[in-house]
Design a protein around this motif. Sequence first.
Motif, PDB file in Angstrom:
ATOM      1  N   VAL A  37       0.880  -1.182   0.000  1.00  0.00           N
ATOM      2  CA  VAL A  37       0.000   0.000   0.000  1.00  0.00           C
ATOM      3  C   VAL A  37       0.905   1.216   0.000  1.00  0.00           C
ATOM      4  O   VAL A  37       1.786   1.335   0.859  1.00  0.00           O
ATOM      5  CB  VAL A  37      -0.901   0.023   1.254  1.00  0.00           C
ATOM      6  CG1 VAL A  37      -1.864   1.197   1.175  1.00  0.00           C
ATOM      7  CG2 VAL A  37      -1.652  -1.284   1.404  1.00  0.00           C
ATOM      8  N   TRP A  38       0.698   2.125  -0.974  1.00  0.00           N
ATOM      9  CA  TRP A  38       1.577   3.290  -1.025  1.00  0.00           C
ATOM     10  C   TRP A  38       0.797   4.568  -1.277  1.00  0.00           C
ATOM     11  O   TRP A  38      -0.300   4.548  -1.805  1.00  0.00           O
ATOM     12  CB  TRP A  38       2.681   3.113  -2.069  1.00  0.00           C
ATOM     13  CG  TRP A  38       2.253   3.196  -3.507  1.00  0.00           C
ATOM     14  CD1 TRP A  38       1.574   2.260  -4.216  1.00  0.00           C
ATOM     15  CD2 TRP A  38       2.493   4.280  -4.408  1.00  0.00           C
ATOM     16  NE1 TRP A  38       1.374   2.674  -5.512  1.00  0.00           N
ATOM     17  CE2 TRP A  38       1.930   3.910  -5.660  1.00  0.00           C
ATOM     18  CE3 TRP A  38       3.122   5.506  -4.287  1.00  0.00           C
ATOM     19  CZ2 TRP A  38       1.988   4.745  -6.771  1.00  0.00           C
ATOM     20  CZ3 TRP A  38       3.182   6.336  -5.399  1.00  0.00           C
ATOM     21  CH2 TRP A  38       2.623   5.950  -6.617  1.00  0.00           C
ATOM     22  N   GLY A  39       1.386   5.666  -0.844  1.00  0.00           N
ATOM     23  CA  GLY A  39       0.760   6.977  -0.998  1.00  0.00           C
ATOM     24  C   GLY A  39       1.533   8.000  -0.177  1.00  0.00           C
ATOM     25  O   GLY A  39       2.482   7.668   0.539  1.00  0.00           O
ATOM     26  N   MET A  40       1.122   9.258  -0.287  1.00  0.00           N
ATOM     27  CA  MET A  40       1.840  10.318   0.419  1.00  0.00           C
ATOM     28  C   MET A  40       1.653  10.206   1.924  1.00  0.00           C
ATOM     29  O   MET A  40       0.732   9.527   2.408  1.00  0.00           O
ATOM     30  CB  MET A  40       1.382  11.693  -0.070  1.00  0.00           C
ATOM     31  CG  MET A  40      -0.028  12.084   0.331  1.00  0.00           C
ATOM     32  SD  MET A  40      -0.493  13.719  -0.279  1.00  0.00           S
ATOM     33  CE  MET A  40       0.591  14.770   0.683  1.00  0.00           C
ATOM     34  N   GLY A  41       2.546  10.839   2.682  1.00  0.00           N
ATOM     35  CA  GLY A  41       2.436  10.829   4.128  1.00  0.00           C
ATOM     36  C   GLY A  41       1.103  11.399   4.573  1.00  0.00           C
ATOM     37  O   GLY A  41       0.682  12.456   4.101  1.00  0.00           O
ATOM     38  N   GLY A  42       0.428  10.710   5.478  1.00  0.00           N
ATOM     39  CA  GLY A  42      -0.860  11.186   5.978  1.00  0.00           C
ATOM     40  C   GLY A  42      -2.054  10.738   5.170  1.00  0.00           C
ATOM     41  O   GLY A  42      -3.180  11.161   5.431  1.00  0.00           O
ATOM     42  N   SER A  43      -1.851   9.861   4.172  1.00  0.00           N
ATOM     43  CA  SER A  43      -2.966   9.436   3.317  1.00  0.00           C
ATOM     44  C   SER A  43      -3.736   8.249   3.878  1.00  0.00           C
ATOM     45  O   SER A  43      -4.751   7.855   3.319  1.00  0.00           O
ATOM     46  CB  SER A  43      -2.453   9.098   1.908  1.00  0.00           C
ATOM     47  OG  SER A  43      -1.504   8.047   1.958  1.00  0.00           O
ATOM     48  N   GLY A  44      -3.263   7.659   4.980  1.00  0.00           N
ATOM     49  CA  GLY A  44      -4.033   6.589   5.625  1.00  0.00           C
ATOM     50  C   GLY A  44      -3.492   5.197   5.406  1.00  0.00           C
ATOM     51  O   GLY A  44      -4.203   4.211   5.628  1.00  0.00           O
ATOM     52  N   LYS A  45      -2.235   5.061   5.009  1.00  0.00           N
ATOM     53  CA  LYS A  45      -1.660   3.739   4.754  1.00  0.00           C
ATOM     54  C   LYS A  45      -1.649   2.887   6.030  1.00  0.00           C
ATOM     55  O   LYS A  45      -2.085   1.729   6.019  1.00  0.00           O
ATOM     56  CB  LYS A  45      -0.228   3.886   4.219  1.00  0.00           C
ATOM     57  CG  LYS A  45      -0.113   4.708   2.954  1.00  0.00           C
ATOM     58  CD  LYS A  45       1.320   4.823   2.485  1.00  0.00           C
ATOM     59  CE  LYS A  45       2.212   5.551   3.466  1.00  0.00           C
ATOM     60  NZ  LYS A  45       1.851   6.970   3.636  1.00  0.00           N
ATOM     61  N   THR A  46      -1.135   3.482   7.103  1.00  0.00           N
ATOM     62  CA  THR A  46      -1.054   2.724   8.361  1.00  0.00           C
ATOM     63  C   THR A  46      -2.445   2.421   8.899  1.00  0.00           C
ATOM     64  O   THR A  46      -2.683   1.339   9.457  1.00  0.00           O
ATOM     65  CB  THR A  46      -0.230   3.521   9.389  1.00  0.00           C
ATOM     66  OG1 THR A  46       1.099   3.717   8.878  1.00  0.00           O
ATOM     67  CG2 THR A  46      -0.147   2.785  10.709  1.00  0.00           C
ATOM     68  N   ALA A  47      -3.384   3.358   8.724  1.00  0.00           N
ATOM     69  CA  ALA A  47      -4.752   3.129   9.195  1.00  0.00           C
ATOM     70  C   ALA A  47      -5.375   1.929   8.497  1.00  0.00           C
ATOM     71  O   ALA A  47      -6.041   1.092   9.123  1.00  0.00           O
ATOM     72  CB  ALA A  47      -5.593   4.378   8.967  1.00  0.00           C
TER      73      ALA A  47
END
Length: 1130
Positions: free
Chosen positions: A381-391
């Motif tokens: 899962v990838w995306g900019m910081g704060g986009s919800g990857k860890t969530a």
Amino acid sequence: MWIAQGMISYENIGDKEDTLMDIAELYLSELASRSIVQAEINLGYDVGITKYGTCKLHDVVRELCLKLGKKEHFGVQSLEYKGGKRSTLQQEASPHMKIQHLAIYFKNEVEYEHIVACGEDTWEHIRMKNLRHFIARIHDNESLSAIMNGIMNWNKIQNYHQGLVFTQRNYPLLTIYDSILQPLGIVVMAEAVVSIALQTIRDLLSEEGRFLSGVGNQVKELERQLKEMKCFLEDADKRRHESRTITNWISQIRDLVYRSESAIERHAAYKVSSRRRGLRQFVRKYSCILEDCNSLHQLGSEISEITSSLERISKGMQENGIKRSIIMNPNGEGESSGGNNMSRKTFPYLEMGDCFVGMEDEVEQLVQLLRQETEDRIISVWGMGGSGKTAIAKKLYNETTDFDLSAWVCITQQCESRSVWEDVLRQLENQNNKKICVSTSNLNNDPRIRKEVPSLSNSELIERLCEIQREKRCLIVLDDVWELSHWEELKHPFIVQNLQSKILVTTRKQNVAEIGLAVKLGLLHMDVALELLKNKAFDHGNIPDFALEERFEKIGKEMVQKCGYLPLAISLLGGVLRKKNSMVEWELVNEDIKEVIYRDEKQIDGVLNLSYESLPYYLKPCFLSMSIFNEDETIPAWHLYKMWIAQGMISYENTGDKNKNLMDIAELYLSELASRSIIQVEIQYCYDVTDRTRKYGTCKLHDVVRELCLKLGKREDFGVQSLEYHAGKLSTLREASSHVKIQHLTINFKSEVEHELEAACGEDTSKHIRYLRISNLIKSNVLEFPPKSVVDFQKFKSLRDLVIVRFKFAGGKLPKGITNLVHLRCLRLDACELDKLPSSMRNLVYMDTLDLRNSINVEVPNVFKEMLRLKHMVFPVYGNKKVGNYHVRFDEGLDGLETLQFVDSRCHELKCIDRMKNLRRFASRVHDKKSLSTILNAITNWNKIVVCDVNIGDSCDLTDEQMLEKVLTCPNLHNLCISSKLGKELAKCGSNLMSSKLRFLDLFGCEIEDDPMGILGKLPCLIRLQLYRESFVGEEMRCPANSFLRLKKLVLRGLPKLREWRVEAGAMPLLSQLTIGECSCLEMVPQGLSRISTLHTLVIKQMPKLRERVSPSGQDFHNVRHVTSIIIKD
């Protein structure tokens, strides 16, 4: 060869009876045994006989050998003579290194009397100090540079008349200075960034030293200082935030580099101009330049001052404990300065207040991938910081029930593979032993496991991990993997065959995500973003009464829009709003939302700052430079590339492909920033990697990222200032720190200048500015350019990039002072009103780009052959009437052009256009058949062309000599617009269309009588087709099966006689956008559209009957019900 070069020694062999030839064969044997060299054993080989007959390098190994040779300063050069010309095959020595190994290959007989085989490094050592008369015939730039270098050191040559040089192709004099005029890698932050700037300036001064007799000692001392300084910068970068003194030193180094650059450039410009015009005329007309650098003595003095300053800084660094670093970080990857890594750690269990809203499609996709019984076990899962990857990873980790065991490890930037493996094994074995889900506090509480695991060797640890994954279905989450190199270290226990595990990786970087099946997270949609805000702001979904008011919805949408639809920003805002219990309080927060979001820097800034710190050194200044642009501004990628190049931020050093130009490298930089989720980019729908077209059309910064960019720019002393003029007042929008020199300035005008203003910046500020953009933001009209009292170009002594947008110049003339900006690389006059450019444009000898797009009828002087470094020329648009007697010749000095756009056959003489072999982008407007033939012949021979655009006017006759078919099948022609009458001419084409490279075709008023779709559908590369204003005057149109196989966009407008349109099965299989307008007789859409699954946008313009038929209750709705967006415009 090895023996002759002294590479074979008895020291490395114990048998003293062996000869050097024997030892050489042992060396070759050892290389072969290591699979580095391919060696052929002699057919009759026996002990005592020479073993090897021949050997060779594999192509891949040879490329490595070449790179290592350059890295180790081995000094190899290969030359080839063919067709009367000597060319360099590869030059592996760095520019400042001496060539030690030279190979020359002759592929035909020598046609000329003299060929200079060796360049300036060889000429430097030829002792001809007694020469009084010298004549040479030169055929290439390198030899010219080498010989001119020699002439400058032959003190007994009495005058230039006794030292004659004839150039075969009239090469410009400034090629002598090519080595010092290359765009500098001048950058502004810390160790790695300043390091490349120092390396570049050192190389430049090393080259320049050969031309500057009398200052040799100063040059060598400066080079020594730069070498010494580079060794201290790595430690200084890591400690730059400990002390303002360290930051100041780095800033001073940057200024000294800029100063060195300016001094060299001024001197070179002076030498070129004085030779070109004669010293007396030069002194009289360009005394302003001489005031800055009027002698070699002054240059020597300035270099001495710079070296003294570097010595002082170096001494200060040592006294303050800055350590001398021997090995630099080869990849330039940013490193964390330490700190508490625990604050960056993530944990798998949902925390109090966690809620998950939106991205249901992405979650469902990931669930399916986790459940699939396939060999694809790595999911990312990838995306900019704060986009919800860890969530998302937390949600899957806690709610997925398909696995027996699970483990969660947060990697962060300090990746230690051994530690990660131990952590995963402890978690899996603890769960396996207890068969229960344990909390974080006792996750590793089995004493036996905790004691046993550290004692395992790496191989034993990997085997234990593989064993448990074979026995049990395991879900292993590796959260926040930063580098591909980290995965290469970590992967060994996770990629073995026959394991039952699934590995879920979260990352910000696309190249890391591509290790497995990748799912990208974007931003939230408006409705979902508003729902997330409510969930965060209101406990347990209890909606208060004020949130039911009508204006609440409006304010809520404004808030999430200002957050850029980024989940992290919305969540932080929701946390603040929890304590706001009235509509008035919400409105107050909305008015100052940025202060609210960024109040806690450890939150959003901390998350995004990690992305910046991980950037390679060469990307950091590129990223910070984007703070120059306005909020929500969509930035054309071409403009961004030119800005980076003009500022010296693009370097060949960071790419191994010597066939790429600076524009190509700039696109690679943008691509890397996009892959790291820092910049949002729009990929052009016509992009095709096989066609070498530009990938990106526009880009922009997310609002949250832009705020970080502004803060970092201020922290890193990048020196950005933005001014705004409105209602008679010039105000500062954003400003650099008071102690920082302004280097990038934008001035936005939102109203006409009402009265005399004070200067936008004083002389002390102006002289340091390297980038200046002056924009008129009033869309309704063009403004008068502000007076000299506001913007005095004579004060901008260091300016390299000047952009002026939508202004009218007094008297139709370019403002005074611009043509004296000797450092200027890029001049862009966008939609400006002026009559002509002055002939003094020839002074701009460093000019790389002259861009007059969207300006109209501007006369450009015939001075191209003297603008010696011009690579990109964009002409203005010329109206239907020829501009007086204005005429421009394309003859000398344009061979190096890479971009030539908006050429007009009425104003530009095209007979020598076929010489421009380096063209990559070309656009022209043609009004006569002779000019069209000239352009078509030239296009055929442009092997480097990437985008070629020809617009054929209505006065150009295409109806005889098969001219239309020649145009449609012309090699290297990509974009074509035709406005002339065609009648039945198109029907005669079609026999040879498969060779066509056309991607875009636009037809205006062509009055084609026969159905064009059967012919045009055969164009194999056509992506966009637009028919306007009676371009077709027939009644029926049919798109045959298997036609238009690559078409993505189709426009049919202003075809008043078109009554029926049929689309057969298999036609236009990739069509995504369709526009139909002003076709008054067309009453229904083709049934065949229902079979085109890729169609997502349908636009209907000024067609009431068709509008009704495609409405949900209409007769044709079943043919377009699959279309995502149906837009009706009256």
